[in-house]
Design a protein around this motif. Sequence first.
Motif, PDB file in Angstrom:
ATOM      1  N   LEU A  55       0.827  -1.218   0.000  1.00 31.12           N
ATOM      2  CA  LEU A  55       0.000   0.000   0.000  1.00 31.12           C
ATOM      3  C   LEU A  55       0.858   1.263   0.000  1.00 31.12           C
ATOM      4  O   LEU A  55       0.523   2.250  -0.662  1.00 31.12           O
ATOM      5  N   ILE A  56       1.966   1.212   0.737  1.00 33.95           N
ATOM      6  CA  ILE A  56       2.880   2.360   0.770  1.00 33.95           C
ATOM      7  C   ILE A  56       3.376   2.633  -0.641  1.00 33.95           C
ATOM      8  O   ILE A  56       3.424   3.784  -1.099  1.00 33.95           O
ATOM      9  N   ASP A  57       3.688   1.547  -1.325  1.00 29.98           N
ATOM     10  CA  ASP A  57       4.194   1.662  -2.684  1.00 29.98           C
ATOM     11  C   ASP A  57       3.115   2.195  -3.640  1.00 29.98           C
ATOM     12  O   ASP A  57       3.345   3.130  -4.399  1.00 29.98           O
ATOM     13  N   MET A  58       1.931   1.593  -3.566  1.00 27.52           N
ATOM     14  CA  MET A  58       0.858   1.987  -4.486  1.00 27.52           C
ATOM     15  C   MET A  58       0.378   3.410  -4.231  1.00 27.52           C
ATOM     16  O   MET A  58       0.022   4.144  -5.149  1.00 27.52           O
ATOM     17  N   LEU A  59       0.361   3.811  -2.964  1.00 29.92           N
ATOM     18  CA  LEU A  59      -0.172   5.135  -2.634  1.00 29.92           C
ATOM     19  C   LEU A  59       0.912   6.207  -2.479  1.00 29.92           C
ATOM     20  O   LEU A  59       0.587   7.375  -2.233  1.00 29.92           O
ATOM     21  N   GLU A  60       2.139   5.797  -2.595  1.00 24.93           N
ATOM     22  CA  GLU A  60       3.284   6.716  -2.481  1.00 24.93           C
ATOM     23  C   GLU A  60       3.230   7.527  -1.189  1.00 24.93           C
ATOM     24  O   GLU A  60       3.149   8.761  -1.203  1.00 24.93           O
ATOM     25  N   ILE A  61       3.215   6.817  -0.061  1.00 18.61           N
ATOM     26  CA  ILE A  61       3.092   7.517   1.221  1.00 18.61           C
ATOM     27  C   ILE A  61       4.300   7.291   2.134  1.00 18.61           C
ATOM     28  O   ILE A  61       4.229   7.586   3.321  1.00 18.61           O
ATOM     29  N   SER A  62       5.388   6.792   1.568  1.00 21.44           N
ATOM     30  CA  SER A  62       6.529   6.461   2.421  1.00 21.44           C
ATOM     31  C   SER A  62       7.066   7.680   3.173  1.00 21.44           C
ATOM     32  O   SER A  62       7.583   7.548   4.281  1.00 21.44           O
ATOM     33  N   ASP A  63       6.897   8.870   2.596  1.00 20.62           N
ATOM     34  CA  ASP A  63       7.479  10.071   3.220  1.00 20.62           C
ATOM     35  C   ASP A  63       6.634  10.659   4.344  1.00 20.62           C
ATOM     36  O   ASP A  63       7.074  11.575   5.036  1.00 20.62           O
ATOM     37  N   CYS A  64       5.420  10.160   4.536  1.00 17.27           N
ATOM     38  CA  CYS A  64       4.586  10.808   5.562  1.00 17.27           C
ATOM     39  C   CYS A  64       4.172   9.856   6.682  1.00 17.27           C
ATOM     40  O   CYS A  64       3.321  10.185   7.494  1.00 17.27           O
ATOM     41  N   LEU A  65       4.779   8.686   6.731  1.00 14.25           N
ATOM     42  CA  LEU A  65       4.334   7.679   7.693  1.00 14.25           C
ATOM     43  C   LEU A  65       4.668   8.034   9.136  1.00 14.25           C
ATOM     44  O   LEU A  65       3.987   7.611  10.055  1.00 14.25           O
ATOM     45  N   GLU A  66       5.731   8.816   9.321  1.00 12.48           N
ATOM     46  CA  GLU A  66       6.165   9.093  10.688  1.00 12.48           C
ATOM     47  C   GLU A  66       5.908  10.529  11.114  1.00 12.48           C
ATOM     48  O   GLU A  66       6.455  11.017  12.095  1.00 12.48           O
ATOM     49  N   THR A  67       5.039  11.205  10.366  1.00 13.46           N
ATOM     50  CA  THR A  67       4.653  12.575  10.743  1.00 13.46           C
ATOM     51  C   THR A  67       3.288  12.508  11.420  1.00 13.46           C
ATOM     52  O   THR A  67       2.436  11.734  11.005  1.00 13.46           O
ATOM     53  N   GLN A  68       3.112  13.316  12.461  1.00 11.16           N
ATOM     54  CA  GLN A  68       1.824  13.345  13.172  1.00 11.16           C
ATOM     55  C   GLN A  68       0.702  13.622  12.152  1.00 11.16           C
ATOM     56  O   GLN A  68       0.827  14.544  11.337  1.00 11.16           O
ATOM     57  N   THR A  69      -0.357  12.836  12.201  1.00 12.81           N
ATOM     58  CA  THR A  69      -1.415  12.930  11.188  1.00 12.81           C
ATOM     59  C   THR A  69      -1.945  14.347  11.018  1.00 12.81           C
ATOM     60  O   THR A  69      -2.182  14.810   9.902  1.00 12.81           O
TER      61      THR A  69
END
Lengths: 342, 267
Positions: free
Chosen positions: A148-162
């Motif tokens: 999902l990280i790959d498909m949605l390109e969210i690797s850069d925001c996983l560790e930032t407060q929502t």
Amino acid sequence: MKISTPNCDNCVFTEELGRDFNIRQKSQGLAASIKNFIRPSYKLVEAVRSLSMRIGFGEIVGFLGPNGAGKTTTLKMLSGLLFPSRGKLEVLGHSPFSREREFLSQISLVMGQKQNLWWDLPPIETFEIHRSIYNLDEKDFRGRIEELIDMLEISDCLETQTRKLSLGQRMRCELAVSLLHRPKVLFLDEPTIGLDILMQKKIRKFLLDYHARFKPTILLTSHYMDDVAALAKRVIVINNGLKIYDGLLSDLTEKMQPEKIITVILNSETFPKIEIPNVNIVSQESNLFRLKAPRENVGKLAAALYNTGLTIDLTIEDTPLEDIIGNLFTEKSNFQQFRTNV
Amino acid sequence: MLHLKAHAAILKAYLKIMLTYRGMMILHLFRVVLMPLVIAAAWLSIEKADGNPYENSDYLLYYLLVPLVMNLTNSRSVFRFPVSVRDGTLSRELIKPYPPLMNIVIESFTNNLQMLLYLVPFTLISVFLFQSHFDFSFLSYKMVPISILAIFFGALTRLLISGSIALTGFWLEDVTTLNLLLNGSIWALLGGMIIPVATFPEKIRQIAELLPYRYMLSFPIEIFSGRLTTLAIYKGFAVMFFWIIIFSFTARFIWKRGIKIYSAYGG
């Protein structure tokens, strides 16, 4: 509420489903407030009057209708949030309002960007909580997360407060968390609302890819007709809590808009004489002409225009879906005509 | 059993969130400690009536333990739940295969747990500083586990009462007043916050012993202080269990009706 004979062929089955709300009425002014205090008045609003539908496994269906048509109420009933006032309802063979674990483990509802994510924690923490709630196997979980990280390109925001993420990042993370348990049914209520065009396209592409791989049943409501056009072949149109159309989107556009729009650039500012019936010039800006012609005549018209030797460029388009649906609900006569047609 | 991992994950999540907001926790500490200290000071400065079983040392011990027990039995669900009904955030809990109210309960529990980080040192330092003023002759180690058990069930009683009030949020837009009435003022008066229950006039004490409020505050302290006979402890637990059963059914009854009228606006 559970139906005695399960509808094994249908993922979603409703029969004369309805939901009413008792809304407290309050007029303007102090006197009205006092009156209301002594004797409160309520108005019964039939958000969904009678809705019967069957949706097969793996289908993507778009719910269309103006504001207040009953789209979101329907999704809320289907996902078990709202208790129906009447009718029969079954999703994956379950009565949604019973909220059985087996049922809840197989569905997901995305409504805005705050449905599943924990606001004060980074998304990666929400994913972990989700894993515990859905009792997901560690190995499966890691695999799905990476996918999902790959498909949605969210690797850069996983560790930032929502709460510190952008709207687009939140939406993509919201989708990721909603899909972690790989739901068989996905209810999407305005999944691209507030997003820019680029992000809307990304989300649409992701949903299409995801559907192609895992074949969940998707029920989608959206005010962006591009979402519906890109994702759903079948649409259900509802108005005032009643179903008025259930069928292919292409049939709907054909029925509602029997004409196409032709934009042509000529090397002349005078439009040539062409003997094809029912062709109308809608507008002209210098040598750019916009025409409307019946679908069956478009081919002949294009050929005739090329044969004049004056044509530099020519494009043929459908009327935007927004306009079709907008027209359908803004003018009573259109709506009557539409009902007669279908 | 199935939800144990989820409970632990949510508990951890709330602890992480609370550690982010340290300032708020210190303010809560002042809130919890200040009022019992003021009341204790008042009781120590006035002359006691004849027949009052409490000496100054008893008051001191009692009000030193009040913040601790008050915190451990506290439930914040009554504030969180009605808001989640009003703004529709309850929907996100209803859609998951997890008890929908457990999140709020764990959040409240985490709050109480974290307050211990401040309250336990506060209590120990106070005991050390004023040790000459205490009378420890009544205390017995045997009473410690029974007091802990009483605190647990006292917390459950309060949770169920607060929960029942909170669940009326399906109908009432604001449950604060109802909570203040049923769970605030009466609790402060009959639970032993303002006056220790043991020092009530006989008839009022008998009524207080039959109501649930005493068991959320005074009862565990009375056990710990060695002030209750074995029979009185048994009787106290029996009354507490009675209220736990009553409010379990009440909460369930309200939930079953309320959820049917939940309109899931917003969220």
